[in-house]
Scaffold this motif. Sequence first.
Motif, short mmCIF file in Angstrom:
data_model
loop_
_atom_site.label_atom_id
_atom_site.label_comp_id
_atom_site.label_asym_id
_atom_site.label_seq_id
_atom_site.Cartn_x
_atom_site.Cartn_y
_atom_site.Cartn_z
N LEU A 139 0.82 -1.25 -0.15
CA LEU A 139 0.06 -0.09 -0.01
C LEU A 139 1.00 1.17 0.00
O LEU A 139 1.62 1.52 1.17
N VAL A 140 0.60 2.13 -1.15
CA VAL A 140 1.64 3.16 -1.21
C VAL A 140 0.70 4.46 -1.21
O VAL A 140 -0.23 4.58 -1.89
N SER A 141 1.27 5.39 -0.56
CA SER A 141 0.61 6.70 -0.42
C SER A 141 -1.17 6.82 -0.30
O SER A 141 -1.75 7.37 -0.90
N ALA A 241 2.73 -4.32 3.39
CA ALA A 241 3.75 -3.41 3.69
C ALA A 241 2.97 -1.94 3.26
O ALA A 241 2.20 -1.89 2.24
N ILE A 242 3.36 -1.13 4.28
CA ILE A 242 2.59 0.40 4.12
C ILE A 242 3.73 1.37 3.80
O ILE A 242 4.68 1.21 4.73
N ILE A 243 3.69 2.02 2.55
CA ILE A 243 4.69 2.96 2.36
C ILE A 243 4.11 4.22 2.12
O ILE A 243 3.12 4.55 1.47
N ALA A 244 4.72 5.29 2.47
CA ALA A 244 4.37 6.73 2.25
C ALA A 244 5.81 7.63 2.38
O ALA A 244 6.55 7.27 2.73
N GLY A 245 5.42 8.67 1.50
CA GLY A 245 6.54 9.73 1.60
C GLY A 245 6.28 10.59 2.54
O GLY A 245 5.39 11.23 2.65
N ALA A 267 3.83 -3.80 8.37
CA ALA A 267 5.28 -2.88 8.41
C ALA A 267 4.99 -1.57 7.80
O ALA A 267 4.53 -1.55 6.61
N VAL A 268 5.53 -0.54 8.49
CA VAL A 268 5.28 0.71 7.83
C VAL A 268 6.69 1.45 7.46
O VAL A 268 7.55 1.37 8.31
N THR A 269 6.68 1.92 6.17
CA THR A 269 8.11 2.75 5.94
C THR A 269 7.55 4.14 5.55
O THR A 269 6.70 4.40 4.68
#
Length: 317
Positions: A139-141, A241-245, A267-269
């Motif tokens: 999952l992104v943004s 997986a969770i990713i964000a800027g 997990a978050v990044t």
Amino acid sequence: MEVLLLLLVALVLGRNPPIGEFLDINGVRLHFIVRGDPDAPPLVMFHGNGTFLQDLTISGLVDAAANKFRVICFDRPGFGHSSRPRTVIWGPERQAELFCAALTRLGIERPLVFGHSWGTLVALAMAARNSNRVKGLILVSGYYFPTWRTDVWVASVAAIPLIGDVLRYTISPISSWLALPLFAKKTFAPKPVPEVVKKEYPRLMSIRPSQLRAVAEDSAFMLPSAASIAMSYRRLECPTAIIAGRGDKIVDSEQAVRLQQAMPHAAVTIVPDVGHMLHYFVAEEIVKTADVVGLEDSGNRTPAKQMSHGARVRSAR
């Protein structure tokens, strides 16, 4: 005015033909591409609101992922070359139902599912609908919890019956075209808009009346959909997986942190120095993350160093 706009639409479609295949599912004509080794693990990708599958190809993400996965990338209903029947309320749950049927038709079982921005709601809805059919989520943004968004209410006006129809065939294409440079600058901030976007992104496709309706409807559904899907987060068990800027000016990266708190197994990044369109700048790292998510589903305890920026995916207990 309407005749001129229809002629322009025909010209735009002529200059931007479909790049993939079509599948007719439940009255919807879905445009999609398939890349990579047919025997590789499947990875399904969903783009965000206002874009189309070319966003994921131009960014380099599809090509990077195709080195490890069989990538299936869709134009969501109403975007790009996919149709969007007006008789259906196309919230993320209904879109998830449509894509589950499409994947069944294509013979795709238990894929990893990637979603960017609004596409994360579709990915989550697929997992909530039947977690056994989703191997893992990237999952992104994403926008996961409802907040006050004035921009969303403004963008939703064109979804109002009759009023929206008039706007989409008169003012909205012009105003949207004029706003595109500023919107692109905001979505890519703090990075500059990449040259590949300026040269290759089919911007005129974004201002067609059909796409403007899809954008407005997705905007209108965003807050209530996030509220509805949020109730299922704690029961989702697939590796995630969770990713964000950190510099995202469209969706606050705090949304990613809140989602991880609701899904402790995930997990978050938070990636520094990038914004909403981070897949243009960390495509390879996203692919490595997807690979780890897939391994976690197989019970393989992959070292955290293989995850982008030291994050780790942990299987639910």
